[in-house]
Design a protein around this motif. Sequence first.
Motif, PDB file in Angstrom:
ATOM      1  N   HIS A  11     -38.150  -2.347  22.654  1.00  0.00           N
ATOM      2  CA  HIS A  11     -38.954  -2.769  23.804  1.00  0.00           C
ATOM      3  C   HIS A  11     -39.067  -1.637  24.831  1.00  0.00           C
ATOM      4  O   HIS A  11     -40.162  -1.374  25.352  1.00  0.00           O
ATOM      5  CB  HIS A  11     -38.360  -4.022  24.440  1.00  0.00           C
ATOM      6  N   LEU A  15     -42.479   0.236  25.961  1.00  0.00           N
ATOM      7  CA  LEU A  15     -42.849   0.283  27.375  1.00  0.00           C
ATOM      8  C   LEU A  15     -43.100   1.720  27.826  1.00  0.00           C
ATOM      9  O   LEU A  15     -44.059   1.995  28.545  1.00  0.00           O
ATOM     10  CB  LEU A  15     -41.747  -0.355  28.221  1.00  0.00           C
ATOM     11  N   ALA A  19     -46.697   3.003  29.161  1.00  0.00           N
ATOM     12  CA  ALA A  19     -46.784   3.593  30.497  1.00  0.00           C
ATOM     13  C   ALA A  19     -47.409   4.986  30.427  1.00  0.00           C
ATOM     14  O   ALA A  19     -48.245   5.349  31.264  1.00  0.00           O
ATOM     15  CB  ALA A  19     -45.405   3.657  31.147  1.00  0.00           C
ATOM     16  N   GLU A  22     -51.126   4.526  29.839  1.00  0.00           N
ATOM     17  CA  GLU A  22     -51.771   4.079  31.083  1.00  0.00           C
ATOM     18  C   GLU A  22     -51.924   5.255  32.050  1.00  0.00           C
ATOM     19  O   GLU A  22     -52.946   5.389  32.718  1.00  0.00           O
ATOM     20  CB  GLU A  22     -50.944   2.975  31.747  1.00  0.00           C
ATOM     21  N   GLN A  43     -46.283   2.643  38.307  1.00  0.00           N
ATOM     22  CA  GLN A  43     -46.658   1.275  38.663  1.00  0.00           C
ATOM     23  C   GLN A  43     -46.614   0.369  37.434  1.00  0.00           C
ATOM     24  O   GLN A  43     -46.187  -0.779  37.521  1.00  0.00           O
ATOM     25  CB  GLN A  43     -48.056   1.253  39.289  1.00  0.00           C
ATOM     26  N   PHE A  44     -47.033   0.882  36.287  1.00  0.00           N
ATOM     27  CA  PHE A  44     -46.993   0.098  35.054  1.00  0.00           C
ATOM     28  C   PHE A  44     -45.555  -0.289  34.715  1.00  0.00           C
ATOM     29  O   PHE A  44     -45.284  -1.434  34.355  1.00  0.00           O
ATOM     30  CB  PHE A  44     -47.615   0.896  33.898  1.00  0.00           C
ATOM     31  N   ASP A  47     -44.371  -2.965  37.113  1.00  0.00           N
ATOM     32  CA  ASP A  47     -45.007  -4.259  36.862  1.00  0.00           C
ATOM     33  C   ASP A  47     -44.545  -4.924  35.578  1.00  0.00           C
ATOM     34  O   ASP A  47     -44.487  -6.142  35.491  1.00  0.00           O
ATOM     35  CB  ASP A  47     -46.532  -4.103  36.805  1.00  0.00           C
ATOM     36  N   HIS A  48     -44.241  -4.126  34.557  1.00  0.00           N
ATOM     37  CA  HIS A  48     -44.026  -4.693  33.229  1.00  0.00           C
ATOM     38  C   HIS A  48     -42.625  -4.543  32.649  1.00  0.00           C
ATOM     39  O   HIS A  48     -42.374  -5.036  31.558  1.00  0.00           O
ATOM     40  CB  HIS A  48     -45.024  -4.096  32.230  1.00  0.00           C
ATOM     41  N   GLY A  49     -41.738  -3.846  33.329  1.00  0.00           N
ATOM     42  CA  GLY A  49     -40.437  -3.713  32.700  1.00  0.00           C
ATOM     43  C   GLY A  49     -39.440  -2.877  33.447  1.00  0.00           C
ATOM     44  O   GLY A  49     -38.684  -2.128  32.839  1.00  0.00           O
ATOM     45  N   THR A  52     -36.081  -3.330  32.066  1.00  0.00           N
ATOM     46  CA  THR A  52     -35.804  -3.032  30.658  1.00  0.00           C
ATOM     47  C   THR A  52     -35.867  -1.544  30.332  1.00  0.00           C
ATOM     48  O   THR A  52     -35.329  -1.126  29.320  1.00  0.00           O
ATOM     49  CB  THR A  52     -36.768  -3.784  29.720  1.00  0.00           C
TER      50      THR A  52
END
Length: 105
Positions: A11, A15, A19, A22, A43-44, A47-49, A52
């Motif tokens: 994961h 990610l 990122a 992006e 920022q990605f 926002d998303h992990g 993690t």
Amino acid sequence: TAMVQYGLWFHARSLALAAAQEGVTAARVFTAGPTAGVERAQQFIADHGADTLLEPVVTATAPASGLVGVSVSGRALSVLPGLPGIVVAHSASGPVERFTTAGDP
């Protein structure tokens, strides 16, 4: 324990790659500023992990003339107390957008 650790690593790795992609998408826009890619990748991750992918480091690169790149590295969560997570790193690159005229490459 090994399967859970593998899942956390996978994961975090995914990610980091997402990122970086992006970031490159933002950096290659014709009107993008020099920090656009790094800011978008950060920022990605937020926002998303953010929980993690630990200790994320995002850097902008210029692999060649007319190309931009973004590298993302960090650590996956560890299921074993006291041991750091596995290091993950990914990068992406792409051409900077530019205007052309008919007949130009």
